[in-house]
Motif scaffolding. Sequence first.
Motif, mmCIF file in Angstrom:
data_model
loop_
_atom_site.group_PDB
_atom_site.id
_atom_site.type_symbol
_atom_site.label_atom_id
_atom_site.label_comp_id
_atom_site.label_asym_id
_atom_site.label_seq_id
_atom_site.Cartn_x
_atom_site.Cartn_y
_atom_site.Cartn_z
ATOM 1 N N TYR A 149 1.066 -1.293 -0.240
ATOM 2 C CA TYR A 149 -0.197 -0.399 0.051
ATOM 3 C C TYR A 149 0.913 1.708 0.451
ATOM 4 O O TYR A 149 1.701 1.415 0.760
ATOM 5 N N ILE A 150 0.801 1.958 -0.598
ATOM 6 C CA ILE A 150 1.240 3.333 -1.009
ATOM 7 C C ILE A 150 0.770 4.611 -0.398
ATOM 8 O O ILE A 150 -0.395 4.915 -1.094
ATOM 9 N N ASP A 151 1.055 5.286 0.681
ATOM 10 C CA ASP A 151 0.005 6.379 1.216
ATOM 11 C C ASP A 151 0.649 7.471 0.626
ATOM 12 O O ASP A 151 2.097 8.350 0.413
ATOM 13 N N TRP A 152 -0.455 8.051 -0.603
ATOM 14 C CA TRP A 152 0.135 9.036 -1.691
ATOM 15 C C TRP A 152 0.405 10.512 -1.200
ATOM 16 O O TRP A 152 0.984 11.048 -1.225
ATOM 17 N N GLU A 153 -0.376 10.647 0.036
ATOM 18 C CA GLU A 153 -0.385 11.815 0.880
ATOM 19 C C GLU A 153 1.243 12.082 1.214
ATOM 20 O O GLU A 153 1.346 13.575 1.317
ATOM 21 N N VAL A 154 2.062 10.820 1.240
ATOM 22 C CA VAL A 154 3.214 10.797 1.698
ATOM 23 C C VAL A 154 4.238 11.210 0.586
ATOM 24 O O VAL A 154 5.027 12.290 0.928
ATOM 25 N N VAL A 155 3.736 10.368 -0.227
ATOM 26 C CA VAL A 155 4.577 10.518 -1.643
ATOM 27 C C VAL A 155 5.114 11.783 -2.520
ATOM 28 O O VAL A 155 5.412 12.465 -2.592
ATOM 29 N N LYS A 156 3.602 12.520 -2.234
ATOM 30 C CA LYS A 156 3.418 14.256 -2.577
ATOM 31 C C LYS A 156 4.108 15.033 -1.467
ATOM 32 O O LYS A 156 4.501 16.528 -2.248
ATOM 33 N N HIS A 157 4.958 14.876 -0.457
ATOM 34 C CA HIS A 157 5.868 15.646 0.161
ATOM 35 C C HIS A 157 7.291 15.871 -0.878
ATOM 36 O O HIS A 157 8.190 16.381 0.268
ATOM 37 N N PHE B 37 6.944 5.182 1.105
ATOM 38 C CA PHE B 37 5.407 4.728 1.380
ATOM 39 C C PHE B 37 4.639 4.815 2.116
ATOM 40 O O PHE B 37 3.591 4.420 2.342
ATOM 41 N N GLU B 38 5.326 5.154 3.103
ATOM 42 C CA GLU B 38 4.603 4.714 4.911
ATOM 43 C C GLU B 38 5.479 6.148 5.408
ATOM 44 O O GLU B 38 6.868 6.693 5.579
ATOM 45 N N ARG B 39 4.700 6.294 6.823
ATOM 46 C CA ARG B 39 4.603 7.405 7.264
ATOM 47 C C ARG B 39 4.172 7.489 8.850
ATOM 48 O O ARG B 39 3.556 6.762 8.420
ATOM 49 N N ASP B 40 4.636 7.773 9.739
ATOM 50 C CA ASP B 40 4.132 7.657 11.002
ATOM 51 C C ASP B 40 4.359 9.556 11.347
ATOM 52 O O ASP B 40 5.528 9.712 10.841
ATOM 53 N N GLU B 41 4.795 9.608 12.785
ATOM 54 C CA GLU B 41 4.765 10.355 13.810
ATOM 55 C C GLU B 41 6.081 11.379 13.271
ATOM 56 O O GLU B 41 6.536 12.481 12.987
ATOM 57 N N ARG B 42 6.796 10.249 13.867
ATOM 58 C CA ARG B 42 8.235 10.219 14.125
ATOM 59 C C ARG B 42 9.427 10.183 12.805
ATOM 60 O O ARG B 42 10.464 10.167 12.707
#
Length: 176
Positions: A92-100, A114-119
Amino acid sequence: GKSRPPARRGILSDRRFNMKNMSGRQKFTGEILVEKGLIDRDQLAWALGEQEVTREFLGAILLKKRWVKEKDLMRALSEHFNMPLVDLKNQYIDWEVVKHFSPSLIRDHHYFPFERDERSVTMAVTNPLDAWSLKMAEDEARGLVLKLALTSPADMEDAIKRYHLYIQKNVPKLLD
């Protein structure tokens, strides 16, 4: 005599990297493949000799000879670099992460977030030894901890194609 340029370094090379395995000694990718019974010592010796001549990555030589399957090579490289292996095709690719992240980091340097958390942010890479791309990825992570996962060149190309489709579909929305 004329001195030879150093062998290319990168994901498919069989050179030392600064991560150690549990025994404290870095294992070469070729050594891992022999231990797993995927190639024999003669094949490894031949491929290393070929590498001296062609300056190609060891993995590329073994793949060309069809002595290893890409998935087996990727598992050995994952062990060599002490880095998780990610199947980007089924990830699964989080496109909200990719666009940054910049298109250049993704398309040219093959660092795919492809993935992000708070840290932290997790990126798939094909060449963890590319220091320039690593520095660029760290800069673009803007203070987040950068976690790397290894992916195959074919999976990276597939993810980049998906990225282009995402951009084509979403550019009009971004411009509104």
